[in-house]
Design an enzyme around this catalytic site. Sequence first.
Site, PDB file in Angstrom:
ATOM      1  N   ASP A   1       0.847  -1.202   0.000  1.00  0.00           N
ATOM      2  CA  ASP A   1       0.000   0.000   0.000  1.00  0.00           C
ATOM      3  C   ASP A   1       0.883   1.252   0.000  1.00  0.00           C
ATOM      4  OD1 ASP A   1      -2.575  -1.549   0.600  1.00  0.00           O
ATOM      5  OD2 ASP A   1      -1.285  -2.105   2.279  1.00  0.00           O
TER       6      ASP A   1
ATOM      7  N   ARG B   1       6.102 -10.474  -5.429  1.00  0.00           N
ATOM      8  CA  ARG B   1       4.809 -10.729  -4.786  1.00  0.00           C
ATOM      9  C   ARG B   1       3.938  -9.477  -4.870  1.00  0.00           C
ATOM     10  NH1 ARG B   1       6.788 -10.469   1.595  1.00  0.00           N
ATOM     11  NH2 ARG B   1       6.120  -8.302   1.927  1.00  0.00           N
ATOM     12  N   GLY B   2       2.745  -9.566  -4.272  1.00  0.00           N
ATOM     13  CA  GLY B   2       1.903  -8.378  -4.067  1.00  0.00           C
ATOM     14  C   GLY B   2       1.600  -7.637  -5.344  1.00  0.00           C
ATOM     15  N   GLU B   3       1.948  -6.361  -5.341  1.00  0.00           N
ATOM     16  CA  GLU B   3       1.602  -5.507  -6.480  1.00  0.00           C
ATOM     17  C   GLU B   3       2.818  -4.745  -7.005  1.00  0.00           C
ATOM     18  OE1 GLU B   3      -2.121  -3.382  -6.215  1.00  0.00           O
ATOM     19  OE2 GLU B   3      -1.311  -1.662  -7.304  1.00  0.00           O
TER      20      GLU B   3
HETATM   21  O1  TRH Z   1       4.684  -6.083   0.565  1.00  0.00           O
HETATM   22  P1  TRH Z   1       3.636  -6.610  -0.337  1.00  0.00           P
HETATM   23  O2  TRH Z   1       3.200  -7.968  -0.095  1.00  0.00           O
HETATM   24  O3  TRH Z   1       2.461  -5.647  -0.280  1.00  0.00           O
HETATM   25  C1  TRH Z   1       1.098  -5.730  -0.477  1.00  0.00           C
HETATM   26  C2  TRH Z   1       0.338  -5.601   0.789  1.00  0.00           C
HETATM   27  O4  TRH Z   1       0.285  -6.858   1.414  1.00  0.00           O
HETATM   28  C3  TRH Z   1      -1.008  -5.076   0.481  1.00  0.00           C
HETATM   29  O5  TRH Z   1      -1.848  -5.037   1.585  1.00  0.00           O
HETATM   30  C4  TRH Z   1      -1.612  -5.877  -0.629  1.00  0.00           C
HETATM   31  O6  TRH Z   1      -2.807  -5.379  -0.919  1.00  0.00           O
HETATM   32  C5  TRH Z   1      -0.710  -5.794  -1.816  1.00  0.00           C
HETATM   33  O7  TRH Z   1       0.532  -6.369  -1.477  1.00  0.00           O
HETATM   34  C6  TRH Z   1      -1.265  -6.450  -3.046  1.00  0.00           C
HETATM   35  O8  TRH Z   1       4.173  -6.560  -1.865  1.00  0.00           O
HETATM   36  P2  TRH Z   1       4.461  -5.388  -2.890  1.00  0.00           P
HETATM   37  O9  TRH Z   1       3.209  -4.789  -3.395  1.00  0.00           O
HETATM   38  O10 TRH Z   1       5.359  -5.938  -3.877  1.00  0.00           O
HETATM   39  O11 TRH Z   1       5.228  -4.270  -2.071  1.00  0.00           O
HETATM   40  C7  TRH Z   1       6.533  -4.396  -1.635  1.00  0.00           C
HETATM   41  C8  TRH Z   1       7.248  -3.055  -1.666  1.00  0.00           C
HETATM   42  O12 TRH Z   1       8.492  -3.163  -1.006  1.00  0.00           O
HETATM   43  C9  TRH Z   1       7.539  -2.569  -3.070  1.00  0.00           C
HETATM   44  O13 TRH Z   1       7.314  -1.184  -3.167  1.00  0.00           O
HETATM   45  C10 TRH Z   1       9.007  -2.854  -3.249  1.00  0.00           C
HETATM   46  C11 TRH Z   1       9.507  -2.642  -1.860  1.00  0.00           C
HETATM   47  N1  TRH Z   1      10.788  -3.263  -1.506  1.00  0.00           N
HETATM   48  C12 TRH Z   1      11.833  -2.457  -1.113  1.00  0.00           C
HETATM   49  O14 TRH Z   1      11.702  -1.224  -1.099  1.00  0.00           O
HETATM   50  N2  TRH Z   1      12.997  -3.028  -0.737  1.00  0.00           N
HETATM   51  C13 TRH Z   1      13.206  -4.379  -0.749  1.00  0.00           C
HETATM   52  O15 TRH Z   1      14.299  -4.838  -0.403  1.00  0.00           O
HETATM   53  C14 TRH Z   1      12.117  -5.192  -1.180  1.00  0.00           C
HETATM   54  C15 TRH Z   1      12.294  -6.677  -1.229  1.00  0.00           C
HETATM   55  C16 TRH Z   1      10.918  -4.611  -1.537  1.00  0.00           C
END
Ligand code: TRH
Length: 393
Positions: free
Chosen positions: A19, A275-277
């Site tokens: 988010d 994962r996620g978005e």
């Molecule tokens: O963390 P996520 O699983 O996030 C979400 C939430 O669970 C949310 O509630 C849900 O609705 C959504 O998924 C679909 O996965 P996401 O979206 O990939 O977000 C991770 C963020 O973290 C992304 O902006 C990349 C960042 N990131 C870093 O900044 N540094 C890192 O080392 C890593 C591995 C990721």
Amino acid sequence: MSTPVHCDIFCTVVDNYGDIGVCWRLARQLANEHDVAVRLWVDDLASLQRLCPAVDPLLAVQQQSGIEVRHWTLSFPEVEPAQLVIEAFACELPERYVAAMANQQRKAVWLNLEYLSAEDWVAGCHKLPSPHPRLPLMKYFFFPGFTPQTGGLLLERDLLARRDAFQNDPQAIAAYWQTLALAAPRPDELRVSLFCYENPVLPELLHAWAQGEQPVTCLVPEGRVLSQLAGFFGQIQGGAGVAWQRGNLRLHVLPFVEQESYDRLLWACDINFVRGEDSFIRAQWAAKPCVWHIYPQHDGVHMQKLRAFMNLYCTGMQPEAAQALRIFWEWWNGEAGLASGWNGFRAYGSMFRQYSQAWAQQLAGNSLALNLLDFSREIGRMRDFENQAGRET
Ligand code: TRH
């Protein structure tokens, strides 16, 4: 309305980083590429700090990367609403703020930025208006997506050029591995990044890598999957800097890096598990084969979303490769009764590599930030026209 110069983005952190990850990226893009004065209201500064370590979680107001970051707490201050208001993922705006919007002579353009989905219905719902039940306010749904009929995806102006420069520069890649205190990959090695949720089939994949003929180096940013990984290697726990070996698999735990630096990991690896978005989108911009661990939902609708994406993504892919991708992605996302399909997926590695380059290029024409600003101007013009017509009658 001309280009909105002030924008409020509201974000509640449900869990993890997606988010705030999307909101932070959007905020930076609007501010740094489009000169929008952005105020980001977030209820969990600690999560934002993981993505931007300069953030102080104790400050109510702070400037970071050209953005005014506000801690969104229950006692919401009296502020003048911005011209463009973005409610992320249907988080509920503070009542006081909504009342102030209703009192504005020139009403703010109010958008609800939705979650990403490749399902067909998205195109039909994108930009739909939703009148407020009590107040003279209209909110519009804004859907990101993969087709021109949707709001597109977040993509920084220079991202693909920076990616290409990095991926075509062996010295830059070698220097990057050094920053992680890792040796450069051996010629026969497969280097994967792994960012996923806890996953019951993870040990099976690790086992396949450990037993496989090809050496695999797996790079895992520190996070919630660590205890499951430690268990596989007979350890109790681990943290950034730890490395474990079993058979042909070597696993390194990396620090969770600042959001801006995560791209380089994706650009440098041969395959990215995401994962996620937001990480899923970044993996697509990286133009490397990727494997998506979709955010699991209790009612199982995530499998529909997964298949909707696979249908779209695989259109134009040779059928055997598409089949291999489907089998492996479904297995990874818990489709019971399937065999892993890792070898099948791996066999199409160079094909996926080429395909993902063309796919990224194809998506790149539909920028979410630009679409969002265009849409807000469109609404502004429509309102000006209606007001004008109202005055003339
Ligand atoms: O963390 P996520 O699983 O996030 C979400 C939430 O669970 C949310 O509630 C849900 O609705 C959504 O998924 C679909 O996965 P996401 O979206 O990939 O977000 C991770 C963020 O973290 C992304 O902006 C990349 C960042 N990131 C870093 O900044 N540094 C890192 O080392 C890593 C591995 C990721």
